[in-house]
Design a protein around this motif. Structure first.
Motif, PDB file in Angstrom:
ATOM      1  N   TYR A  22      35.046  44.395  37.666  1.00  0.00           N
ATOM      2  CA  TYR A  22      34.538  43.446  38.655  1.00  0.00           C
ATOM      3  C   TYR A  22      33.286  42.710  38.187  1.00  0.00           C
ATOM      4  O   TYR A  22      33.032  41.578  38.606  1.00  0.00           O
ATOM      5  CB  TYR A  22      34.311  44.139  40.000  1.00  0.00           C
ATOM      6  CG  TYR A  22      35.605  44.322  40.752  1.00  0.00           C
ATOM      7  CD1 TYR A  22      36.186  43.254  41.446  1.00  0.00           C
ATOM      8  CD2 TYR A  22      36.285  45.529  40.737  1.00  0.00           C
ATOM      9  CE1 TYR A  22      37.389  43.399  42.118  1.00  0.00           C
ATOM     10  CE2 TYR A  22      37.494  45.689  41.404  1.00  0.00           C
ATOM     11  CZ  TYR A  22      38.041  44.615  42.092  1.00  0.00           C
ATOM     12  OH  TYR A  22      39.243  44.758  42.741  1.00  0.00           O
ATOM     13  N   ILE A  23      32.498  43.317  37.318  1.00  0.00           N
ATOM     14  CA  ILE A  23      31.348  42.603  36.757  1.00  0.00           C
ATOM     15  C   ILE A  23      31.833  41.430  35.903  1.00  0.00           C
ATOM     16  O   ILE A  23      31.255  40.334  35.931  1.00  0.00           O
ATOM     17  CB  ILE A  23      30.460  43.558  35.933  1.00  0.00           C
ATOM     18  CG1 ILE A  23      29.689  44.480  36.882  1.00  0.00           C
ATOM     19  CG2 ILE A  23      29.489  42.785  35.051  1.00  0.00           C
ATOM     20  CD1 ILE A  23      28.907  45.571  36.187  1.00  0.00           C
ATOM     21  N   ILE A  24      32.907  41.650  35.148  1.00  0.00           N
ATOM     22  CA  ILE A  24      33.482  40.562  34.345  1.00  0.00           C
ATOM     23  C   ILE A  24      33.931  39.421  35.246  1.00  0.00           C
ATOM     24  O   ILE A  24      33.814  38.240  34.887  1.00  0.00           O
ATOM     25  CB  ILE A  24      34.660  41.092  33.501  1.00  0.00           C
ATOM     26  CG1 ILE A  24      34.149  42.008  32.395  1.00  0.00           C
ATOM     27  CG2 ILE A  24      35.467  39.944  32.906  1.00  0.00           C
ATOM     28  CD1 ILE A  24      35.245  42.689  31.600  1.00  0.00           C
ATOM     29  N   THR A  62      39.095  36.184  34.365  1.00  0.00           N
ATOM     30  CA  THR A  62      39.389  36.770  35.679  1.00  0.00           C
ATOM     31  C   THR A  62      40.652  37.616  35.631  1.00  0.00           C
ATOM     32  O   THR A  62      40.704  38.716  36.199  1.00  0.00           O
ATOM     33  CB  THR A  62      39.542  35.667  36.740  1.00  0.00           C
ATOM     34  OG1 THR A  62      38.318  34.924  36.823  1.00  0.00           O
ATOM     35  CG2 THR A  62      39.867  36.255  38.096  1.00  0.00           C
ATOM     36  N   TYR A  63      41.678  37.121  34.942  1.00  0.00           N
ATOM     37  CA  TYR A  63      42.924  37.891  34.814  1.00  0.00           C
ATOM     38  C   TYR A  63      42.675  39.192  34.053  1.00  0.00           C
ATOM     39  O   TYR A  63      43.172  40.260  34.422  1.00  0.00           O
ATOM     40  CB  TYR A  63      43.977  37.045  34.106  1.00  0.00           C
ATOM     41  CG  TYR A  63      45.358  37.670  34.072  1.00  0.00           C
ATOM     42  CD1 TYR A  63      46.046  37.974  35.240  1.00  0.00           C
ATOM     43  CD2 TYR A  63      45.977  37.949  32.863  1.00  0.00           C
ATOM     44  CE1 TYR A  63      47.307  38.541  35.216  1.00  0.00           C
ATOM     45  CE2 TYR A  63      47.238  38.515  32.816  1.00  0.00           C
ATOM     46  CZ  TYR A  63      47.904  38.809  33.994  1.00  0.00           C
ATOM     47  OH  TYR A  63      49.159  39.372  33.962  1.00  0.00           O
ATOM     48  N   ALA A  64      41.860  39.117  32.979  1.00  0.00           N
ATOM     49  CA  ALA A  64      41.521  40.321  32.219  1.00  0.00           C
ATOM     50  C   ALA A  64      40.758  41.318  33.082  1.00  0.00           C
ATOM     51  O   ALA A  64      40.958  42.539  32.984  1.00  0.00           O
ATOM     52  CB  ALA A  64      40.692  39.943  30.990  1.00  0.00           C
ATOM     53  N   SER A  65      39.888  40.810  33.949  1.00  0.00           N
ATOM     54  CA  SER A  65      39.118  41.702  34.823  1.00  0.00           C
ATOM     55  C   SER A  65      40.029  42.466  35.778  1.00  0.00           C
ATOM     56  O   SER A  65      39.748  43.621  36.126  1.00  0.00           O
ATOM     57  CB  SER A  65      38.076  40.907  35.604  1.00  0.00           C
ATOM     58  OG  SER A  65      38.661  40.128  36.639  1.00  0.00           O
ATOM     59  N   CYS A  66      41.121  41.829  36.212  1.00  0.00           N
ATOM     60  CA  CYS A  66      42.086  42.508  37.089  1.00  0.00           C
ATOM     61  C   CYS A  66      42.735  43.687  36.358  1.00  0.00           C
ATOM     62  O   CYS A  66      42.938  44.755  36.939  1.00  0.00           O
ATOM     63  CB  CYS A  66      43.151  41.529  37.557  1.00  0.00           C
ATOM     64  SG  CYS A  66      42.556  40.228  38.659  1.00  0.00           S
ATOM     65  N   PHE A  67      43.057  43.481  35.073  1.00  0.00           N
ATOM     66  CA  PHE A  67      43.614  44.565  34.260  1.00  0.00           C
ATOM     67  C   PHE A  67      42.660  45.748  34.212  1.00  0.00           C
ATOM     68  O   PHE A  67      43.033  46.900  34.464  1.00  0.00           O
ATOM     69  CB  PHE A  67      43.855  44.068  32.823  1.00  0.00           C
ATOM     70  CG  PHE A  67      45.249  43.603  32.555  1.00  0.00           C
ATOM     71  CD1 PHE A  67      46.227  44.508  32.168  1.00  0.00           C
ATOM     72  CD2 PHE A  67      45.577  42.273  32.676  1.00  0.00           C
ATOM     73  CE1 PHE A  67      47.520  44.087  31.903  1.00  0.00           C
ATOM     74  CE2 PHE A  67      46.865  41.833  32.417  1.00  0.00           C
ATOM     75  CZ  PHE A  67      47.850  42.737  32.024  1.00  0.00           C
ATOM     76  N   ILE A  68      41.411  45.464  33.842  1.00  0.00           N
ATOM     77  CA  ILE A  68      40.434  46.541  33.650  1.00  0.00           C
ATOM     78  C   ILE A  68      40.170  47.274  34.958  1.00  0.00           C
ATOM     79  O   ILE A  68      40.169  48.518  34.999  1.00  0.00           O
ATOM     80  CB  ILE A  68      39.125  45.953  33.081  1.00  0.00           C
ATOM     81  CG1 ILE A  68      39.387  45.360  31.695  1.00  0.00           C
ATOM     82  CG2 ILE A  68      38.036  47.022  33.014  1.00  0.00           C
ATOM     83  CD1 ILE A  68      38.236  44.540  31.155  1.00  0.00           C
ATOM     84  N   ALA A  69      39.953  46.530  36.043  1.00  0.00           N
ATOM     85  CA  ALA A  69      39.674  47.160  37.335  1.00  0.00           C
ATOM     86  C   ALA A  69      40.839  48.026  37.796  1.00  0.00           C
ATOM     87  O   ALA A  69      40.641  49.143  38.293  1.00  0.00           O
ATOM     88  CB  ALA A  69      39.370  46.089  38.380  1.00  0.00           C
ATOM     89  N   ALA A  70      42.061  47.534  37.633  1.00  0.00           N
ATOM     90  CA  ALA A  70      43.242  48.296  38.061  1.00  0.00           C
ATOM     91  C   ALA A  70      43.343  49.625  37.327  1.00  0.00           C
ATOM     92  O   ALA A  70      43.761  50.638  37.906  1.00  0.00           O
ATOM     93  CB  ALA A  70      44.508  47.471  37.839  1.00  0.00           C
ATOM     94  N   CYS A  71      42.943  49.638  36.051  1.00  0.00           N
ATOM     95  CA  CYS A  71      43.013  50.878  35.257  1.00  0.00           C
ATOM     96  C   CYS A  71      41.983  51.905  35.710  1.00  0.00           C
ATOM     97  O   CYS A  71      42.088  53.094  35.352  1.00  0.00           O
ATOM     98  CB  CYS A  71      42.826  50.567  33.780  1.00  0.00           C
ATOM     99  SG  CYS A  71      44.237  49.692  33.045  1.00  0.00           S
TER     100      CYS A  71
END
Length: 503
Positions: free
Chosen positions: A366-368, A380-389
């Motif tokens: 979420y910081i990203i 933003t799309y990459a941040s969704c990946f990281i947060a979901a993990c």
């Protein structure tokens, strides 16, 4: 001491062990420990896995599919068809959580008093019917009505499943099994996008828009599976016909890892009775509120992602159809992360460290999304990946902690239901974080999720150190346990001097 039959299911076991020695009624009753090797215990747990986990995962998969498919339907035109204005769509999401949250403790009480093999499939039939009818609504009032009853009918499932797992698995093996079940939620997110992409091609069939068919077909699927599931949900180890008497005895001895269980004899039964005083004990227990706040932090994130991911991705510049498909990789990554974290948390016995790692991953994601001064769609799309993990493995970790650390059984059922009921209200909050006016960046929504995740992490770090201090104190005073009978220790549950909190 004077035990009464109403005090605990442990009474029956206690009386049985005292027969032949009535004068020694206050002596501590020792369990006749079985000689269990690791090969045999693994074989029995695998046998339980094959009969218990698949059906639970299917139930939760369909539950999450049916509560989250509104996000897919919305990008396909739900709000336009129903002529929703302002924040009416958000309120349609929010109202789901009020009956869901407030009735969860009652539902787990009913689960303890009734048979899981009847309760779980029955509520599934109910929410499947509600989902199907969602495809027929015509206005905002209809949306509010179906979402309210969907929340009411689904309320008993997830707290019931989390408690149900604790009846079948030792504390050291619980998180991976919960992860297997909860991973079905991330899979539901992935399949939801794919199914929506395929189902909306029925747009115009029978004069109905494509988004309506999403609810109708997925609701019918749920009802069919629910009817079949009456044959596949077992009640508890003692009544499981797929286990031999010896296997039941071994499994109950494996479950006896708290130091407070009376007997591993399946004929005597495990302590599964319900008493109202345990409701009061759960409400007043200090750890209940730590679990509630910790779960709140993760629940806000999981509902924010599941309800708004298609909308967020569409805002990156993609068509509605492509936005549905682009949710699939995010949920696939979350599924893998959920299973890996659950496996290694059980392998190492470290719940808190892995859960803290999940919170850190959520922060990074979420910081990203929030920090850059300008909007970068790919970031933003990459941040969704990281947060979901981080989001999806955090939930089983938090539930494993509460499942491990509440005792006796009926207190655990109520305590976990309160935890999930309170935490699920985070979904009601998250439903209003992502406003149409904030598109496409949704900086306010991402920032609020980040703040609640921070609260959850702080609370669970404090919980870890409090539990460690209590364990150290009980280790220091271990000799004082001789004054209690085993029946008294069972009744004391997690307050017993022999009980050690899992960390």
């Amino acid at each position: 001491m004077d035990l009464k039959p109403s005090d605990n299911d442990a009474y029956a076991a206690y009386v049985e062990t005292q027969q032949g020695n009535p004068q020694d009624s206050d002596a501590v009753v020792e369990n006749p420990m079985l000689h269990i090797d690791s090969t045999e215990s693994k074989r029995i747990l695998r046998k339980v896995d094959l009969r218990v986990i698949p059906i639970l995962a299917i139930l939760y998969f369909l539950s999450f599919l049916d509560r989250g498919n509104i996000g897919n339907a919305n990008v396909q035109g739900l709000s336009t068809s129903l002529n929703l204005k302002g924040n009416e769509y958000n309120w349609g999401l929010t109202i789901f959580f009020f009956p869901y949250s407030f009735t969860e403790p009652l539902c787990n009480i009913l689960l303890v008093r009734l048979k899981p093999s009847i309760w779980l499939p029955s509520i599934m039939v109910a929410w499947g019917l509600v989902t199907t009818l969602t495809g027929l609504i015509q206005n905002y009032s209809g949306l509010l009505a179906v979402r309210f009853f969907l929340g009411l009918s689904e309320a008993g499932l997830f707290p019931g499943l989390a408690f149900y797992v604790s009846l079948w698995y030792p504390r050291s093996n619980a998180q991976f099994r919960l992860s297997l079940i909860f991973a079905s939620a991330s899979m539901a997110g992935a399949f939801s996008g794919l199914l929506a992409y395929l189902i909306v091609k029925m747009d115009g069939v029978a004069g109905l828009e494509g988004w309506r068919w999403i609810f109708i077909l997925e609701g019918i699927l749920t009802v069919v599976v629910a009817v079949l599931s009456y044959m596949f949900v077992w009640d508890e180890p003692q009544s499981a016909t797929f286990l031999s008497e010896h296997e039941k005895a071994v499994l109950l001895e494996l479950l006896n890892d708290t130091g407070t269980t009376v007997s591993a004899n399946p004929q005597l039964g495990h302590s599964h009775s319900f008493e109202w005083r345990h409701v009061k004990a759960a409400i007043l227990d200090w750890q209940t509120w730590f679990h509630c706040l910790g779960y709140w932090g993760a629940a806000v994130a999981v509902y924010a992602l599941s309800l708004f991911l298609p909308t967020i991705i569409k805002g990156l510049g993609y068509s509605a159809a492509n936005a549905q498909l682009l949710t699939i990789p995010v949920y696939f990554a979350a599924t893998i992360s959920c299973l890996l974290v659950g496996y290694f948390a059980d392998l190492t016995g470290q719940r808190g460290i892995f859960t803290a790692g999940c919170y850190i991953t959520i922060f990074v994601g979420y910081i990203i999304a929030v920090a850059p001064s300008r909007f970068i769609p790919g970031l933003t799309y990459a941040s969704c990946f990281i947060a979901a993990c981080g989001i999806y493995p955090a939930i089983p970790g938090l539930l494993a902690l509460s499942s491990n650390n509440f005792a006796p059984t009926s207190k655990r059922a109520v305590g976990m239901a309160i935890q999930m009921g309170f935490g699920t209200m985070g979904g009601a909050a998250a439903s209003n974080f992502y406003r149409t006016s904030d598109a496409p960046r949704y900086r306010l929504g991402h920032g609020l999720v980040l703040a609640f995740a921070g609260l959850g992490m702080i609370v669970m770090i404090a919980y870890h150190f409090i539990c460690r201090a209590i364990n150290a104190k009980r280790d220091k005073n271990a000799e004082s346990t001789s004054q209690y009978t085993r029946a008294e220790l069972v009744d004391m549950g997690d307050r017993a001097p022999t009980f050690r909190y899992k960390l």
